[in-house]
Motif scaffolding. Structure first.
Motif, mmCIF file in Angstrom:
data_model
loop_
_atom_site.group_PDB
_atom_site.id
_atom_site.type_symbol
_atom_site.label_atom_id
_atom_site.label_comp_id
_atom_site.label_asym_id
_atom_site.label_seq_id
_atom_site.Cartn_x
_atom_site.Cartn_y
_atom_site.Cartn_z
ATOM 1 N N THR A 178 0.998 -1.180 -0.041
ATOM 2 C CA THR A 178 -0.002 0.071 -0.041
ATOM 3 C C THR A 178 0.868 1.054 -0.064
ATOM 4 O OG1 THR A 178 -0.290 -0.180 2.272
ATOM 5 C CG2 THR A 178 -1.918 -1.142 1.133
ATOM 6 N N ILE A 179 0.541 2.073 -0.752
ATOM 7 C CA ILE A 179 1.189 3.550 -0.843
ATOM 8 C C ILE A 179 0.157 4.508 -0.867
ATOM 9 C CG2 ILE A 179 3.252 2.340 -2.167
ATOM 10 C CD1 ILE A 179 2.002 3.875 -4.767
ATOM 11 N N GLN A 180 0.705 5.874 -0.642
ATOM 12 C CA GLN A 180 -0.186 6.932 -0.667
ATOM 13 C C GLN A 180 0.977 7.978 -1.482
ATOM 14 O OE1 GLN A 180 -1.170 8.685 2.890
ATOM 15 N NE2 GLN A 180 -2.251 10.500 2.101
ATOM 16 N N SER A 223 -0.319 14.354 1.674
ATOM 17 C CA SER A 223 -1.113 15.098 2.503
ATOM 18 C C SER A 223 -1.502 14.467 3.763
ATOM 19 C CB SER A 223 -2.310 15.642 1.996
ATOM 20 O OG SER A 223 -2.897 14.415 1.517
ATOM 21 N N GLY A 224 -1.615 15.069 4.832
ATOM 22 C CA GLY A 224 -2.107 14.249 6.019
ATOM 23 C C GLY A 224 -0.934 13.680 6.726
ATOM 24 N N SER A 225 0.274 13.780 6.133
ATOM 25 C CA SER A 225 1.577 13.135 6.724
ATOM 26 C C SER A 225 2.394 14.162 7.130
ATOM 27 C CB SER A 225 2.192 12.561 5.590
ATOM 28 O OG SER A 225 3.703 12.039 6.124
ATOM 29 N N ALA A 226 2.982 13.713 8.374
ATOM 30 C CA ALA A 226 3.817 14.830 9.117
ATOM 31 C C ALA A 226 5.200 14.984 8.534
ATOM 32 C CB ALA A 226 3.894 14.959 10.753
ATOM 33 N N THR A 286 10.640 13.105 2.071
ATOM 34 C CA THR A 286 10.551 11.691 2.757
ATOM 35 C C THR A 286 9.536 10.822 2.605
ATOM 36 O OG1 THR A 286 11.568 13.364 4.453
ATOM 37 C CG2 THR A 286 10.750 11.009 5.301
ATOM 38 N N HIS A 287 8.542 11.411 2.485
ATOM 39 C CA HIS A 287 7.287 10.546 2.149
ATOM 40 C C HIS A 287 7.554 9.828 0.776
ATOM 41 C CE1 HIS A 287 3.133 9.413 2.348
ATOM 42 N NE2 HIS A 287 3.131 9.633 1.043
ATOM 43 N N ASN A 306 10.271 9.310 -0.878
ATOM 44 C CA ASN A 306 11.201 8.352 -0.972
ATOM 45 C C ASN A 306 10.749 6.851 -0.127
ATOM 46 O OD1 ASN A 306 13.405 9.302 -1.882
ATOM 47 N ND2 ASN A 306 13.992 10.425 0.127
ATOM 48 N N GLU A 307 9.866 7.032 0.977
ATOM 49 C CA GLU A 307 9.240 5.881 1.800
ATOM 50 C C GLU A 307 8.349 5.315 0.447
ATOM 51 O OE1 GLU A 307 9.528 4.739 4.686
ATOM 52 O OE2 GLU A 307 10.997 5.871 5.291
ATOM 53 N N THR A 308 7.628 5.676 -0.175
ATOM 54 C CA THR A 308 6.733 5.295 -1.181
ATOM 55 C C THR A 308 7.697 4.557 -2.014
ATOM 56 O OG1 THR A 308 5.032 7.198 -0.792
ATOM 57 C CG2 THR A 308 4.804 5.696 -2.757
ATOM 58 N N LEU A 309 8.699 5.072 -2.552
ATOM 59 C CA LEU A 309 9.278 4.367 -3.443
ATOM 60 C C LEU A 309 10.191 3.361 -3.223
ATOM 61 C CD1 LEU A 309 11.119 7.604 -5.369
ATOM 62 C CD2 LEU A 309 9.514 6.013 -6.255
ATOM 63 N N ASN A 310 10.366 3.176 -1.677
ATOM 64 C CA ASN A 310 11.168 2.130 -1.183
ATOM 65 C C ASN A 310 9.926 0.924 -1.064
ATOM 66 O OD1 ASN A 310 13.552 3.137 -0.442
ATOM 67 N ND2 ASN A 310 12.959 3.759 1.552
ATOM 68 N N THR A 311 8.737 1.325 -0.897
ATOM 69 C CA THR A 311 7.615 0.259 -0.937
ATOM 70 C C THR A 311 7.615 -0.312 -2.276
ATOM 71 O OG1 THR A 311 6.603 1.449 0.959
ATOM 72 C CG2 THR A 311 5.176 -0.216 -0.393
ATOM 73 N N LEU A 312 7.439 0.629 -3.169
ATOM 74 C CA LEU A 312 7.457 -0.039 -4.560
ATOM 75 C C LEU A 312 8.437 -0.987 -4.898
ATOM 76 C CD1 LEU A 312 6.119 3.365 -6.392
ATOM 77 C CD2 LEU A 312 4.760 0.968 -5.709
ATOM 78 N N LYS A 313 9.923 -0.412 -4.260
ATOM 79 C CA LYS A 313 11.024 -1.274 -4.640
ATOM 80 C C LYS A 313 10.839 -2.618 -4.060
ATOM 81 C CE LYS A 313 13.870 2.673 -5.263
ATOM 82 N NZ LYS A 313 14.835 3.650 -4.522
#
Ligand SMILES: Nc1ncnc2c1ncn2[C@@H]1O[C@H](COP(=O)(O)OP(=O)(O)OP(=O)(O)O)[C@@H](O)[C@H]1O
Length: 978
Positions: A553-555, A559-562, A567-568, A570-577
């Motif tokens: 799951t990714i977003q 928005s809504g993220s602190a 950073t967000h 990068n995290e999403t790209l990490n999930t995709l990787k």
């Protein structure tokens, strides 16, 4: 915007080989049937376009020219089969899942994947293949990518995406942001809050024949492209911002092509088995990513579904869902039960466990002691992970609950959810702070043939063994940046560490495969599974023993993220990787679980509850039958004993009765003997009284009234005889032998004719004395008899009590009636005897007083007699000596009585008359009394007769002669009347 992005994949799709074209048409037609029909297709059509899965295939594939995808797939199929038809059939039989990237494709895509995740768009592996440039390797990669995509769209989307792919082929420039709608067939909510789905909404059974129309030589079959590992990415709606509008880059999500592309400082294109856009609901996510896996689990394969992603991106939302939009877990549960309903030829047993890994500690969520806070139970025993060859890695001790309905299963899971740790994080107000694992163990067995009832079927020995498969549904905790809260930091550290280990394991899987192919380290033991409990638990799934579906799951927006936007991203790209690596590296050779036989053979056998239950049911049934038999025997024995006892009791009673009767008869005989002797010797009856009376009349003609009174007393004695007769009849009644009693009475009774009974030795005084004695003997007889009767009564009561306490309800009524009747009869007898006794007492009193009176009367008579004799002697003497004066007495002129003596005589006569009157008055009173009590009836003429009620009782004796009645005797006696 999306269209502004380069679309290499579309390019590649638009330049398909013939096989790709064929794929499009194939998937449009019947993707699911094809998908499931791997076996026949694989054997029947060696030219299938199948991505080779084995590393060893690499060489072969590489040796194949990229222009010949058909031959490549054929080769891969051969490799997949392990060189044998059987193996091929087995491997391909589960090919309803998209096949993982195979040997060369994996090799190439592994490199692609790694490069994909690391290299920007435009790298040869993706871009070139996508754009259709003519370099061999690129084309090969491209072909692989396309086939992966084709496979996933056709196999996972239940036809919808197949259509999408077909459309895709024709609409190269379509907007990728459009996603296919969910299949409408799926489910409807049920009354129980579960959802009914049709487990057979797709036709993927292995038995479906090869569809030659869809297996055209030109293109790959969708099923060939399926694997056992499915990777999907779901994009969560980004509240407050439009997708792809972030300043740090642009995102493009193409559900139809299962593509996610990012264009920023670096650009990436990611293709997965499924890409769910923000418009896709849980139902569609389940249908495409888990439904088939669940079905396979029901068929005997192990399956694992897990959600991976950053915190707050919708893992729990996807796995659990909401009341209005149930997630993977509830939908899987619904499908499990639908499958069971639709598979009547097999029987199933489901057990469920639920655990969480929190701070590297395993908690049992179904155990009550998991509850925290005051009043919580003692901490549960530490749960450890163990491994054995049959079960793989498992947690123990872990509570497993057997469930029988979707509602029950949902309730169990809801209980576990409640116990699971959650907390607030920067990204998610209710963030899962642990990895949660629902495990549903499915045991199934072919139903025994024959027998209509379920009992018959269970009793029969089933034809096959028990198949045990496990469905693991895992909601991982989300990766997150370090939090400010210390507790959250600790949790986050554990979560991140375990997720990192998971990433490492998955990243190293490809190396492992390569090494495994080239070395003896087939188990790939160098992989750091043991570095975290999560990877240890996932080891069987990751190492290829189960079907796997990963939902990342990714977003896209932050928005809504602190967290800062970059950073967000990068995290999403990490999930995709991670997803890309998983897609490329995990290889599953899941096989249908072997059937276990026997209830307790080894660990596997002992775990098979279905078999254990069957054996237990059989054992218990045998025990039950034995017990029933024993019980029946015991009951029969008890009944026999009871009947025997009853017989004994009855026999005893009869014996007692007989004895009593005998005693009574003996006594009666003795008594009668006594009476006979008495009557002979002393004339104890009315005749003696009459004789005495006659003697008296001879002495004095004036004693008529005395004679009358004696006659009355004689009648009274007749009454006594009558009552004696009655006594005899009662004896005979008591003995139950009326006839013998009657005989006795008839034979031994005093003759009824009063006149005949006048004895030779009738002496009034003696007769009265004897009569008194006889009556006293009779009285004592009766007393004895009464006491005997009372004894018997007591015995009868006691025996009736004991019989009643034995609880013999079946005989109760009749016996109660009997006993009551007997009691009543006895009571009546006793009452009657008492009345008789009273009569006797009164008679005795009367006789005694009569005797006394007579005694008194006799004394002057004797005196007068002696005086007379003396005077006679004197007169005789005087005549000789002196002249005697003439006799003046009226009675005898020769015996002159002096006036004084005459006066005395008068007095005496009066006394006698008085006593006789008194006696007759007493007798009258008695008769009156008996008339009043209903024993006798008085006729208008004054005659007396015995009443019918009394007479009835005397029937056995015979009709009572009227002379026996005291009053009748009196009435018929002329003297009495006078
Ligand atoms: N696809 C979606 N559509 C609508 N709402 C969503 C979707 N995905 C997630 N949400 C909402 O986002 C919030 C966070 O979702 P959820 O708790 O599932 O995230 P998570 O990944 O499980 O987070 P964590 O890892 O912290 O547990 C929830 O309020 C949920 O309702």
């Amino acid at each position: 915007m999306a269209s502004a992005l380069p679309q290499p994949s579309r390019q590649s799709t638009s330049t398909p080989t013939g096989s790709v074209t064929s794929l499009s048409s194939t998937t449009r037609l019947k993707p699911l049937q094809l998908a499931s029909d791997a076996r026949r297709v694989s054997s029947a059509s060696p030219s299938k376009l199948r991505s080779p899965a084995r590393p060893s295939l690499g060489g072969g594939v590489q040796s194949n020219s990229s222009s010949s995808v058909t031959s490549l797939r054929s080769t891969s199929a051969a490799f997949a089969s392990g060189g044998t038809d059987k193996g091929l059939r087995r491997t391909v039989s589960i090919a309803s899942f998209p096949q993982p990237p195979k040997a060369n494709s994996r090799l190439s895509t592994a490199s692609v994947a790694s490069s994909t995740s690391q290299t920007p768009r435009g790298s040869p592996d993706l871009v070139k293949s996508a754009t259709g440039t003519t370099r061999k390797k690129s084309r090969l990669s491209s072909a692989t990518t396309n086939s992966n995509r084709g496979s996933k769209t056709s196999s996972l989307n239940n036809g919808i995406d197949g259509k999408a792919v077909q459309n895709l082929a024709g609409i190269k420039d379509s907007e990728g942001l459009v996603s296919a709608s969910s299949p409408p067939q799926s489910r409807s909510s049920s009354a129980q809050g579960s959802y009914s789905t049709s487990a057979t909404t797709f036709d993927d059974t292995e038995d479906v024949g090869a569809d030659s129309t869809t297996a055209g030589k030109k293109g790959p079959r969708p099923k060939e492209a399926k694997g056992n590992v499915l990777v999907s990415v779901r994009v969560r709606p980004d509240n407050g911002a439009h997708e792809g509008s972030r300043a740090d880059g642009e995102w493009m999500v193409d559900g139809r092509r299962s593509l996610i592309a990012f264009k920023g400082k670096e650009s990436y294109d990611y293709f997965y088995d499924n890409v769910f856009t923000t418009h896709d609901n849980n139902s569609r996510v389940y249908d495409s990513s888990a439904k088939r896996l669940v079905r396979r689990v029901m068929e005997g394969y192990h399956g694992t579904v897990f959600a991976y992603g950053m915190t707050g991106t919708g893992k729990t939302f996807s796995m659990q869902g909401t009341a209005s939009s149930p997630g993977v877990i509830p939908l899987a549960i619904t499908d499990i039960f639908s499958y069971i309903r639709e598979t009547p030829h097999r029987e199933f047993l489901l057990r469920v466990s639920y655990l969480e890994i929190y701070n590297e500690r395993i908690n049992d969520l179904l155990s009550a002691s998991t509850a925290t806070g005051p009043g919580a139970a003692a901490p549960q025993e530490e749960i450890k992970l163990r491994e054995d060859s049959k079960r793989g890695v498992y947690a123990t001790p872990l509570k497993e609950e057997i469930v029988q309905s979707p509602t029950q299963l949902l309730r169990v899971i809801a209980r576990g959810d409640h116990a699971r740790r959650t907390g607030s994080t920067q990204f998610n107000a209710r963030s899962s702070r642990s990895h949660a694992v629902v495990q549903i163990v499915v045991e199934s067995r072919e139903r025994a043939p024959g027998g209509t009832s379920s009992q018959d079927k269970r009793a029969a020995v089933p034809p096959g063994g028990v198949r045990v498969s496990t469905l693991s549904l895992i909601d991982l905790a989300g990766s997150e940046r370090a939090a400010e809260n210390k507790e959250r930091r600790t949790e986050g550290a554990h979560i991140n560490k375990s997720l990192l280990t998971l990433g490492t394991v998955i990243a190293r899987l490809s190396e492992s495969k390569e090494k495994a192919a080239n070395s003896t380290d087939k188990e790939g033991k160098h992989l750091p599974y043991r570095d975290s409990k999560l990877t240890r638990l996932l080891q069987p799934a990751l190492s290829g023993n189960s079907l796997v579906s990963i939902l990342c799951t990714i977003q896209t927006g932050s928005s809504g993220s602190a967290a800062p936007a970059n950073t967000h991203t990068n995290e999403t790209l990490n999930t995709l990787k991670f997803a890309a690596r998983a897609k490329n590296n995990i290889v599953s050779h899941a096989k249908r679980a072997e059937e276990a036989f026997g209830g307790g053979n080894g660990d596997a056998g002992s775990r098979v509850l279905l078999e254990r239950y069957r054996v237990e049911i059989q054992t218990l049934r045998a025990q039950l039958e034995n017990q029933t038999k024993v019980q029946v025997e015991n009951e029969t024995k008890v009944e026999e004993e009871r009947i025997e006892k009853e017989h004994e009791a009855r026999h005893e009673e009869q014996m007692l009765e007989m004895q009593l009767a005998r005693t009574a008869l003996k006594e009666r005989i003795e008594h009668l003997n006594r009476l006979i002797l008495s009557s002979k010797s002393t004339g104890v009856n009315s005749s003696s009284a009459t004789a005495a009376l006659e003697r008296l009349s001879r002495v004095s003609a004036n004693l008529e009234s005395g004679s009358r009174s004696l006659r009355s007393s004689a009648s009274q004695s007749t009454l006594g005889a009558s009552s004696l007769r009655r006594t005899v009849s009662q004896y005979s009644l008591a003995s139950g032998d009326r006839s013998s009693g009657y005989q006795l009475q008839r034979s031994s009774l005093v003759p009824e004719d009063d006149d005949d009974t006048i004895g030779e030795y009738g002496d009034g005084n003696a007769s009265l004395q004897m009569q008194i004695t006889a009556l006293q003997a009779d009285l004592s007889d009766k007393n004895r008899y009464i006491s005997t009767l009372e004894r018997r009564l007591l015995q009868a009561r006691r025996s009736s009590h004991s019989r009643m306490s034995m609880g013999l309800s079946q005989h109760k009524n009749s016996e109660d009636v009997d006993v009551t009747a007997v009691l009543r009869e006895r009571d009546m007898e006793i009452t009657e005897l008492r009345i008789q006794l009273d009569d006797k007492d009164r008679m005795l009193t009367a006789l005694r007083s009569a005797a006394r009176q007579r005694d008194i009367a006799q004394m002057p008579m004797e005196a007068a007699g002696s005086e007379k004799q003396a005077s006679q002697r004197n007169s005789e003497g005087n005549a000789n000596v002196l002249a005697s004066p003439p006799a003046t007495g009226p009675t005898s002129p020769t015996n002159p009585v002096s006036p004084i003596k005459a006066l005395e005589k008068e007095k005496e006569k009066d006394g006698k008359r008085k006593s006789a009157d008194e006696m007759s008055r007493m007798l009258d009173e008695m008769i009156q009394d008996r008339v009043e009590t209903g024993h006798l009836a008085k006729s208008s003429r004054g005659s007396i007769r015995v009443l019918s009620g009394t007479a009835n009782r005397r029937e056995s004796i015979g009709p009572v002669p009227p002379a026996l009645g005291p009053r009748s005797a009196i009435a018929e006696t002329p003297e009495a009347d006078a």
